[in-house]
Write a protein that holds these residues in place. Structure first.
Motif, PDB file in Angstrom:
ATOM      1  N   GLU A  96     -61.435  81.536   1.728  1.00 19.19           N
ATOM      2  CA  GLU A  96     -61.831  82.608   2.637  1.00 19.19           C
ATOM      3  C   GLU A  96     -60.636  83.502   2.956  1.00 19.19           C
ATOM      4  O   GLU A  96     -59.500  83.053   2.984  1.00 19.19           O
ATOM      5  CB  GLU A  96     -62.346  82.039   3.966  1.00 19.19           C
ATOM      6  CG  GLU A  96     -63.615  81.244   3.867  1.00 19.19           C
ATOM      7  CD  GLU A  96     -64.045  80.645   5.200  1.00 19.19           C
ATOM      8  OE1 GLU A  96     -65.217  80.239   5.279  1.00 19.19           O
ATOM      9  OE2 GLU A  96     -63.235  80.572   6.157  1.00 19.19           O
ATOM     10  N   LYS A 141     -67.186  83.555  14.499  1.00 22.34           N
ATOM     11  CA  LYS A 141     -66.848  83.777  13.098  1.00 22.34           C
ATOM     12  C   LYS A 141     -68.098  84.210  12.349  1.00 22.34           C
ATOM     13  O   LYS A 141     -69.155  83.625  12.512  1.00 22.34           O
ATOM     14  CB  LYS A 141     -66.282  82.486  12.508  1.00 22.34           C
ATOM     15  CG  LYS A 141     -65.811  82.588  11.073  1.00 22.34           C
ATOM     16  CD  LYS A 141     -65.144  81.263  10.643  1.00 22.34           C
ATOM     17  CE  LYS A 141     -64.706  81.278   9.224  1.00 22.34           C
ATOM     18  NZ  LYS A 141     -64.030  80.003   8.831  1.00 22.34           N
ATOM     19  N   THR A 152     -59.368  80.903   8.679  1.00 22.16           N
ATOM     20  CA  THR A 152     -59.939  80.865   7.339  1.00 22.16           C
ATOM     21  C   THR A 152     -59.842  79.463   6.755  1.00 22.16           C
ATOM     22  O   THR A 152     -58.858  78.760   6.935  1.00 22.16           O
ATOM     23  CB  THR A 152     -59.227  81.851   6.386  1.00 22.16           C
ATOM     24  OG1 THR A 152     -57.823  81.591   6.378  1.00 22.16           O
ATOM     25  CG2 THR A 152     -59.489  83.291   6.791  1.00 22.16           C
ATOM     26  N   ASN A 210     -65.392  93.416   0.226  1.00 22.10           N
ATOM     27  CA  ASN A 210     -66.138  92.226  -0.171  1.00 22.10           C
ATOM     28  C   ASN A 210     -66.165  92.096  -1.698  1.00 22.10           C
ATOM     29  O   ASN A 210     -65.974  91.007  -2.239  1.00 22.10           O
ATOM     30  CB  ASN A 210     -67.547  92.278   0.416  1.00 22.10           C
ATOM     31  CG  ASN A 210     -68.167  90.907   0.565  1.00 22.10           C
ATOM     32  OD1 ASN A 210     -67.483  89.890   0.533  1.00 22.10           O
ATOM     33  ND2 ASN A 210     -69.470  90.892   0.735  1.00 22.10           N
ATOM     34  N   ARG A 223     -64.224  84.545  -0.207  1.00 20.56           N
ATOM     35  CA  ARG A 223     -65.284  85.040   0.677  1.00 20.56           C
ATOM     36  C   ARG A 223     -64.626  85.754   1.842  1.00 20.56           C
ATOM     37  O   ARG A 223     -63.554  85.378   2.290  1.00 20.56           O
ATOM     38  CB  ARG A 223     -66.102  83.876   1.250  1.00 20.56           C
ATOM     39  CG  ARG A 223     -66.995  83.223   0.239  1.00 20.56           C
ATOM     40  CD  ARG A 223     -67.778  82.094   0.871  1.00 20.56           C
ATOM     41  NE  ARG A 223     -68.765  82.635   1.802  1.00 20.56           N
ATOM     42  CZ  ARG A 223     -69.442  81.878   2.659  1.00 20.56           C
ATOM     43  NH1 ARG A 223     -69.238  80.593   2.750  1.00 20.56           N
ATOM     44  NH2 ARG A 223     -70.323  82.436   3.476  1.00 20.56           N
ATOM     45  N   GLU A 235     -59.751  86.671   5.911  1.00 23.54           N
ATOM     46  CA  GLU A 235     -60.237  87.338   7.115  1.00 23.54           C
ATOM     47  C   GLU A 235     -59.897  88.819   7.078  1.00 23.54           C
ATOM     48  O   GLU A 235     -58.804  89.203   6.665  1.00 23.54           O
ATOM     49  CB  GLU A 235     -59.613  86.700   8.352  1.00 23.54           C
ATOM     50  CG  GLU A 235     -60.146  87.291   9.644  1.00 23.54           C
ATOM     51  CD  GLU A 235     -59.716  86.524  10.889  1.00 23.54           C
ATOM     52  OE1 GLU A 235     -60.130  86.943  11.987  1.00 23.54           O
ATOM     53  OE2 GLU A 235     -58.974  85.534  10.783  1.00 23.54           O
ATOM     54  N   ILE A 237     -64.483  86.817   5.756  1.00 18.92           N
ATOM     55  CA  ILE A 237     -64.929  86.444   7.098  1.00 18.92           C
ATOM     56  C   ILE A 237     -64.299  87.409   8.098  1.00 18.92           C
ATOM     57  O   ILE A 237     -63.348  88.117   7.776  1.00 18.92           O
ATOM     58  CB  ILE A 237     -64.564  84.981   7.454  1.00 18.92           C
ATOM     59  CG1 ILE A 237     -63.038  84.764   7.562  1.00 18.92           C
ATOM     60  CG2 ILE A 237     -65.154  84.005   6.464  1.00 18.92           C
ATOM     61  CD1 ILE A 237     -62.602  84.404   8.943  1.00 18.92           C
ATOM     62  N   GLN A 246     -73.753  84.453   7.527  1.00 20.18           N
ATOM     63  CA  GLN A 246     -73.731  83.320   8.439  1.00 20.18           C
ATOM     64  C   GLN A 246     -72.862  83.700   9.632  1.00 20.18           C
ATOM     65  O   GLN A 246     -71.934  84.487   9.496  1.00 20.18           O
ATOM     66  CB  GLN A 246     -73.131  82.127   7.701  1.00 20.18           C
ATOM     67  CG  GLN A 246     -72.973  80.869   8.491  1.00 20.18           C
ATOM     68  CD  GLN A 246     -72.262  79.782   7.674  1.00 20.18           C
ATOM     69  OE1 GLN A 246     -72.121  79.886   6.464  1.00 20.18           O
ATOM     70  NE2 GLN A 246     -71.823  78.753   8.348  1.00 20.18           N
ATOM     71  N   GLN A 247     -73.173  83.137  10.790  1.00 19.30           N
ATOM     72  CA  GLN A 247     -72.366  83.390  11.976  1.00 19.30           C
ATOM     73  C   GLN A 247     -72.439  82.183  12.897  1.00 19.30           C
ATOM     74  O   GLN A 247     -73.468  81.533  12.987  1.00 19.30           O
ATOM     75  CB  GLN A 247     -72.809  84.661  12.690  1.00 19.30           C
ATOM     76  CG  GLN A 247     -74.284  84.717  13.015  1.00 19.30           C
ATOM     77  CD  GLN A 247     -74.708  86.100  13.445  1.00 19.30           C
ATOM     78  OE1 GLN A 247     -73.966  86.807  14.098  1.00 19.30           O
ATOM     79  NE2 GLN A 247     -75.917  86.492  13.099  1.00 19.30           N
ATOM     80  N   TRP A 292     -69.480  85.436   8.338  1.00 20.68           N
ATOM     81  CA  TRP A 292     -69.230  85.489   6.901  1.00 20.68           C
ATOM     82  C   TRP A 292     -70.045  86.632   6.329  1.00 20.68           C
ATOM     83  O   TRP A 292     -71.239  86.755   6.602  1.00 20.68           O
ATOM     84  CB  TRP A 292     -69.669  84.195   6.215  1.00 20.68           C
ATOM     85  CG  TRP A 292     -68.836  82.999   6.521  1.00 20.68           C
ATOM     86  CD1 TRP A 292     -67.862  82.464   5.729  1.00 20.68           C
ATOM     87  CD2 TRP A 292     -68.902  82.153   7.675  1.00 20.68           C
ATOM     88  NE1 TRP A 292     -67.314  81.358   6.319  1.00 20.68           N
ATOM     89  CE2 TRP A 292     -67.931  81.147   7.524  1.00 20.68           C
ATOM     90  CE3 TRP A 292     -69.666  82.161   8.838  1.00 20.68           C
ATOM     91  CZ2 TRP A 292     -67.728  80.157   8.469  1.00 20.68           C
ATOM     92  CZ3 TRP A 292     -69.466  81.162   9.793  1.00 20.68           C
ATOM     93  CH2 TRP A 292     -68.500  80.185   9.607  1.00 20.68           C
TER      94      TRP A 292
END
Length: 171
Positions: free
Chosen positions: A97, A167, A93, A122, A131, A99, A133, A154-155, A169
């Protein structure tokens, strides 16, 4: 907002563990199929699972989000413990962020519970300015589908060598 507060979804309740969860926790953490992709791996014995269970209570008593955010919940459905959920800072993270790490008893797979839980997590994470992840093994298709249903923003592959992870998001 209080750390380790209960989080309710339509069908589940994420809540701190209680001593009565010990045996079911050990059942889940010693099941090789349930733990196939769990980051720390499963437990080799019930004794090891009991030690891990006891660590949850250490986290509850020492958790200081000012130094490291780390929340752990049991996932309950209709009064039964069915899974485990963590929301924490890890070596994957970045600032801002958290996880997610979770497992679900296999008899509850395929019911759409994780996308439901991830959506509420979330919302919770955003309420504390974070955020969400996840780092995943792309071969773990059940988790990939759950994350896709929750909404991937996103990845990408991150890290090098043994630290390389996939990873994602959440949106």
């Amino acid at each position: 907002m209080a750390i380790n507060q209960n989080i309710r979804t339509t069908r589940t309740l994420l809540r701190p563990y209680v001593e009565a969860d010990r045996e079911k926790f050990a059942d889940m953490f010693t099941d090789d199929e349930v733990n196939m992709y769990f980051p720390q791996g499963g437990c080799a014995s019930r004794e090891e699972a009991y030690q891990l269970f006891d660590k949850c209570f250490v986290v509850y008593s020492t958790n200081d989000p000012a130094t490291r955010h780390f929340e752990i919940w049991g996932i309950e459905m209709q009064g039964e413990l069915i899974g485990h959920f963590e929301l924490k800072q890890t070596n994957h993270t970045a600032s801002g962020e958290l996880e997610v790490v979770y497992l679900l008893d296999k008899i509850f797979w395929g019911r759409g519970l994780m996308p439901e839980i991830l959506a509420e997590i979330n919302v919770y994470a955003r309420s504390v300015g974070k955020r969400v992840i996840a780092t995943i093994n792309p071969e773990n298709l059940k988790t990939v589908r759950a994350l896709e249903k929750a909404g991937i923003e996103q990845q990408e592959w991150t890290g090098e060598g043994e630290e390389r992870v996939y990873k994602v998001w959440l949106r």
